[in-house]
Design an enzyme around this catalytic site. Structure first.
Site, short mmCIF file in Angstrom:
data_model
loop_
_atom_site.label_atom_id
_atom_site.label_comp_id
_atom_site.label_asym_id
_atom_site.label_seq_id
_atom_site.Cartn_x
_atom_site.Cartn_y
_atom_site.Cartn_z
N ALA A 179 -4.82 5.09 3.96
CA ALA A 179 -4.11 4.01 3.27
C ALA A 179 -5.06 3.12 2.51
O ALA A 179 -6.26 3.13 2.73
CB ALA A 179 -3.32 3.18 4.27
N ASN A 180 -4.51 2.33 1.60
CA ASN A 180 -5.24 1.25 0.94
C ASN A 180 -4.94 -0.03 1.68
O ASN A 180 -3.84 -0.19 2.22
CB ASN A 180 -4.76 1.10 -0.50
CG ASN A 180 -5.42 2.06 -1.44
OD1 ASN A 180 -5.77 3.18 -1.06
ND2 ASN A 180 -5.60 1.64 -2.66
N ARG A 181 -5.85 -0.98 1.62
CA ARG A 181 -5.59 -2.30 2.15
C ARG A 181 -4.71 -3.05 1.16
O ARG A 181 -5.07 -3.16 -0.01
CB ARG A 181 -6.89 -3.08 2.24
CG ARG A 181 -7.61 -2.92 3.51
CD ARG A 181 -8.76 -3.89 3.54
NE ARG A 181 -9.86 -3.32 4.30
CZ ARG A 181 -9.89 -3.28 5.63
NH1 ARG A 181 -8.91 -3.79 6.34
NH2 ARG A 181 -10.91 -2.73 6.24
N PRO A 200 0.84 -1.20 0.00
CA PRO A 200 0.00 0.00 0.00
C PRO A 200 0.87 1.25 0.00
O PRO A 200 2.11 1.15 0.06
CB PRO A 200 -0.72 -0.11 1.35
CG PRO A 200 0.33 -0.73 2.24
CD PRO A 200 1.14 -1.67 1.37
#
Ligand code: CTP
Ligand code: CA
Length: 229
Positions: free
Chosen positions: A33-35, A21
């Site tokens: 954030a992204n997973r 991420p």
């Protein structure tokens, strides 16, 4: 296991991979954030190294060990990932497996944002777009890698969205996966993907992320041998 870049079908080939991420700080203690576990990107890096390629892995924050024989460049934000990718060019093959945050907070304050009172409204979140690393690598410039591979993380109508993304991004191949919560793909060991290219779409069965990586890298070996486009 010791690896020699003089051996293997991809000896002499330079591969750049993004994985994991990105974290986009709001203040010193919070981020957007992204997973992403980074597992698929790390497995691809490992498979390329197995084939003798010289691999640079530009990685966002993950808790995975560096694959043997791979140069890992750590970064946190999308802007840092972008800089690290540009610094690693030129390369022959680029694989963008990272889950890059599409937006970042407009301002990063240097001190922790404090609550002022129990009845105060929450602070507004103003976002600005991050650079699109895959689109930039795919653009027809002198530095364009010969083969650019993107990923598409979708949660619904996977193929419709993926086909649209494939044409929009300008990459050569696109690996599309369904990351909706029921699939277990997000963070899990297995993946279920489609491989899109100018030749059409292939559906691959559910398999381990390491097996997806091995198959994808074998495709690159075949492409290099002139077998597939
Ligand atoms: N990507 C990238 N830089 C970004 C955003 C995405 O390099 N700023 C890459 C990802 O690594 C992936 C591909 O683009 O290879 C597709 O990412 P995805 O998030 O699925 O697509 P987007 O174009 O960002 O569209 P959306 O999030 O709206 O589905
Ligand atoms: Ca995105």
């Amino acid at each position: 296991r010791a690896r020699s870049q003089q051996d293997g079908p991809l000896a002499g080939i330079k591969v750049l991979i993004t994985a994991g991420p990105t974290h986009e700080p709001l203040d010193p203690v919070r981020y957007l954030a992204n997973r992403s576990s980074g597992k698929q990107g790390y497995a691809i890096a490992d498979s390329f190294a197995d084939m003798g390629a010289a691999v640079t892995l530009v990685s966002g924050p993950v808790s995975l060990p560096a694959p043997a024989g791979v140069t890992v460049v750590g970064c946190e934000t999308a802007q840092q990932m972008h800089e690290a990718v540009l610094a690693a060019l030129p390369c022959d093959v680029a694989v963008c497996a990272a889950a890059v945050a599409d937006w970042r907070p407009e301002t990063q304050v240097t001190q922790k944002i404090k609550k002022t009172g129990p009845n105060d409204s929450p602070p507004p979140l103003m976002l600005v777009p991050n650079p699109d690393i895959l689109a930039e690598l795919s653009a027809p410039t002198a530095l364009r890698p010969k083969l650019v591979i993107g990923f598409a993380a979708e949660t619904q109508t996977v193929l419709t969205h993926a086909r649209d993304k494939f044409h929009r991004k300008g990459c050569d191949w696109l690996v599309a996966n369904d990351v909706s919560p029921g699939t277990g793909v997000m963070g899990g060991a297995d993946n279920k993907v489609f491989l899109l290219s100018r030749n059409g779409t292939e559906e691959w069965p559910l398999m381990g992320k390491d097996e997806v990586a091995r198959r994808l890298v074998q495709r690159v070996v075949d492409w290099r041998a002139g077998g597939v486009e």
